[in-house]
Design a protein around this motif. Sequence first.
Motif, PDB file in Angstrom:
ATOM      1  N   LEU A 225      -2.799 -21.655  36.617  1.00 36.43           N
ATOM      2  CA  LEU A 225      -4.051 -21.963  37.498  1.00 36.43           C
ATOM      3  C   LEU A 225      -5.039 -21.016  36.824  1.00 36.43           C
ATOM      4  O   LEU A 225      -6.292 -21.525  36.267  1.00 36.43           O
ATOM      5  CB  LEU A 225      -4.144 -21.582  38.806  1.00 36.43           C
ATOM      6  CG  LEU A 225      -5.478 -21.591  39.575  1.00 36.43           C
ATOM      7  CD1 LEU A 225      -6.094 -22.965  39.584  1.00 36.43           C
ATOM      8  CD2 LEU A 225      -5.187 -21.164  40.966  1.00 36.43           C
ATOM      9  N   VAL A 226      -4.482 -19.784  36.241  1.00 33.57           N
ATOM     10  CA  VAL A 226      -5.635 -19.015  35.711  1.00 33.57           C
ATOM     11  C   VAL A 226      -5.954 -19.374  34.245  1.00 33.57           C
ATOM     12  O   VAL A 226      -7.027 -19.322  33.756  1.00 33.57           O
ATOM     13  CB  VAL A 226      -4.983 -17.213  35.325  1.00 33.57           C
ATOM     14  CG1 VAL A 226      -5.468 -16.613  34.698  1.00 33.57           C
ATOM     15  CG2 VAL A 226      -4.642 -16.779  36.518  1.00 33.57           C
ATOM     16  N   ASN A 227      -4.921 -20.027  33.558  1.00 35.30           N
ATOM     17  CA  ASN A 227      -5.198 -20.614  32.356  1.00 35.30           C
ATOM     18  C   ASN A 227      -6.165 -21.698  32.328  1.00 35.30           C
ATOM     19  O   ASN A 227      -7.067 -21.838  31.685  1.00 35.30           O
ATOM     20  CB  ASN A 227      -3.807 -21.176  31.608  1.00 35.30           C
ATOM     21  CG  ASN A 227      -3.749 -21.499  30.566  1.00 35.30           C
ATOM     22  OD1 ASN A 227      -4.800 -21.264  29.331  1.00 35.30           O
ATOM     23  ND2 ASN A 227      -2.505 -22.096  29.845  1.00 35.30           N
TER      24      ASN A 227
ATOM     25  N   VAL B  47      -8.636 -13.253  26.497  1.00 36.79           N
ATOM     26  CA  VAL B  47      -8.935 -13.305  27.709  1.00 36.79           C
ATOM     27  C   VAL B  47      -7.644 -12.983  28.935  1.00 36.79           C
ATOM     28  O   VAL B  47      -7.761 -12.373  29.624  1.00 36.79           O
ATOM     29  CB  VAL B  47      -9.927 -14.405  28.145  1.00 36.79           C
ATOM     30  CG1 VAL B  47     -10.156 -14.600  29.522  1.00 36.79           C
ATOM     31  CG2 VAL B  47     -10.839 -14.627  27.281  1.00 36.79           C
ATOM     32  N   MET B  48      -6.683 -13.779  28.507  1.00 37.57           N
ATOM     33  CA  MET B  48      -5.470 -13.944  29.285  1.00 37.57           C
ATOM     34  C   MET B  48      -4.796 -12.395  29.371  1.00 37.57           C
ATOM     35  O   MET B  48      -4.338 -11.951  30.226  1.00 37.57           O
ATOM     36  CB  MET B  48      -4.530 -14.788  28.758  1.00 37.57           C
ATOM     37  CG  MET B  48      -4.933 -16.365  29.060  1.00 37.57           C
ATOM     38  SD  MET B  48      -5.130 -16.865  30.826  1.00 37.57           S
ATOM     39  CE  MET B  48      -3.346 -17.049  31.145  1.00 37.57           C
ATOM     40  N   SER B  49      -5.042 -11.970  27.984  1.00 40.76           N
ATOM     41  CA  SER B  49      -4.183 -10.526  28.140  1.00 40.76           C
ATOM     42  C   SER B  49      -4.976  -9.506  29.073  1.00 40.76           C
ATOM     43  O   SER B  49      -4.333  -8.367  29.354  1.00 40.76           O
ATOM     44  CB  SER B  49      -4.167 -10.028  26.633  1.00 40.76           C
ATOM     45  OG  SER B  49      -5.288  -9.933  25.975  1.00 40.76           O
ATOM     46  N   VAL B  50      -6.202  -9.653  29.151  1.00 43.31           N
ATOM     47  CA  VAL B  50      -7.145  -8.952  29.970  1.00 43.31           C
ATOM     48  C   VAL B  50      -6.846  -9.120  31.439  1.00 43.31           C
ATOM     49  O   VAL B  50      -6.686  -8.521  32.457  1.00 43.31           O
ATOM     50  CB  VAL B  50      -8.389  -8.888  29.585  1.00 43.31           C
ATOM     51  CG1 VAL B  50      -9.475  -8.155  30.670  1.00 43.31           C
ATOM     52  CG2 VAL B  50      -8.458  -8.135  28.197  1.00 43.31           C
ATOM     53  N   VAL B  51      -6.791 -10.453  31.650  1.00 47.70           N
ATOM     54  CA  VAL B  51      -6.792 -10.979  33.222  1.00 47.70           C
ATOM     55  C   VAL B  51      -5.459 -10.743  33.846  1.00 47.70           C
ATOM     56  O   VAL B  51      -5.308 -10.258  34.929  1.00 47.70           O
ATOM     57  CB  VAL B  51      -7.147 -12.580  33.297  1.00 47.70           C
ATOM     58  CG1 VAL B  51      -7.038 -13.053  34.449  1.00 47.70           C
ATOM     59  CG2 VAL B  51      -8.635 -12.560  32.711  1.00 47.70           C
TER      60      VAL B  51
ATOM     61  N   ASP C 108     -10.418 -17.677  21.841  1.00 48.01           N
ATOM     62  CA  ASP C 108     -10.210 -16.523  22.454  1.00 48.01           C
ATOM     63  C   ASP C 108      -9.467 -16.354  23.612  1.00 48.01           C
ATOM     64  O   ASP C 108      -9.613 -15.533  24.402  1.00 48.01           O
ATOM     65  CB  ASP C 108     -11.546 -15.932  22.844  1.00 48.01           C
ATOM     66  CG  ASP C 108     -12.406 -15.678  21.559  1.00 48.01           C
ATOM     67  OD1 ASP C 108     -12.047 -15.362  20.309  1.00 48.01           O
ATOM     68  OD2 ASP C 108     -13.760 -15.882  21.517  1.00 48.01           O
ATOM     69  N   LEU C 109      -8.694 -17.408  23.996  1.00 44.57           N
ATOM     70  CA  LEU C 109      -7.945 -17.674  25.250  1.00 44.57           C
ATOM     71  C   LEU C 109      -6.921 -16.564  25.424  1.00 44.57           C
ATOM     72  O   LEU C 109      -6.846 -15.948  26.233  1.00 44.57           O
ATOM     73  CB  LEU C 109      -7.200 -19.239  25.269  1.00 44.57           C
ATOM     74  CG  LEU C 109      -6.181 -19.363  26.663  1.00 44.57           C
ATOM     75  CD1 LEU C 109      -6.953 -19.557  27.635  1.00 44.57           C
ATOM     76  CD2 LEU C 109      -5.300 -20.455  26.217  1.00 44.57           C
TER      77      LEU C 109
END
Length: 147
Positions: free
Chosen positions: A137-139, A121-125, A117-118
């Motif tokens: 760093l976020v990743n 999550v990344m597309s929202v963050v 689901d990475l």
Amino acid sequence: MSLLERLNEDMKHAMKNKEKDKLSVIRMIKSSLQNESIKLGKELSEEEEITVLSREVKQRKDSLQEFEKAGRSDLAEKIKTELTYVKKYLPEQLSEDELKEIIKEAIKEVGASSKADLGKVMSVVMPKIKGKADGSLVNKIVLTELA
């Protein structure tokens, strides 16, 4: 004060104080902003300016990595100096704790449960933190939270 106004003011100060490195970085930033504005055919919004600045930071970080790998400490130092100047124009960076909070909220929001689901999550963050944190760093934090 808009970003271009700040850049113009800083450019005048750099010229008066004979700060060649700072002046060349400011000119590069202005050039990138103007090129993006021409490409889009309109004045840049604050978000678009941040995107351009983030791109400049990423390019310099990539160059820094390559120069350090090649053992070119002279060029690496020059890039580090440029990075400090470019980062001055980005919004204040989020702390790791603030990032973790945003990421945890996003994980709950999308119902993520595994590393698969990475992307969700990344597309929202990423839109929430644009220009305020490094994507790698976020990743890394997202992967840690999903583990």
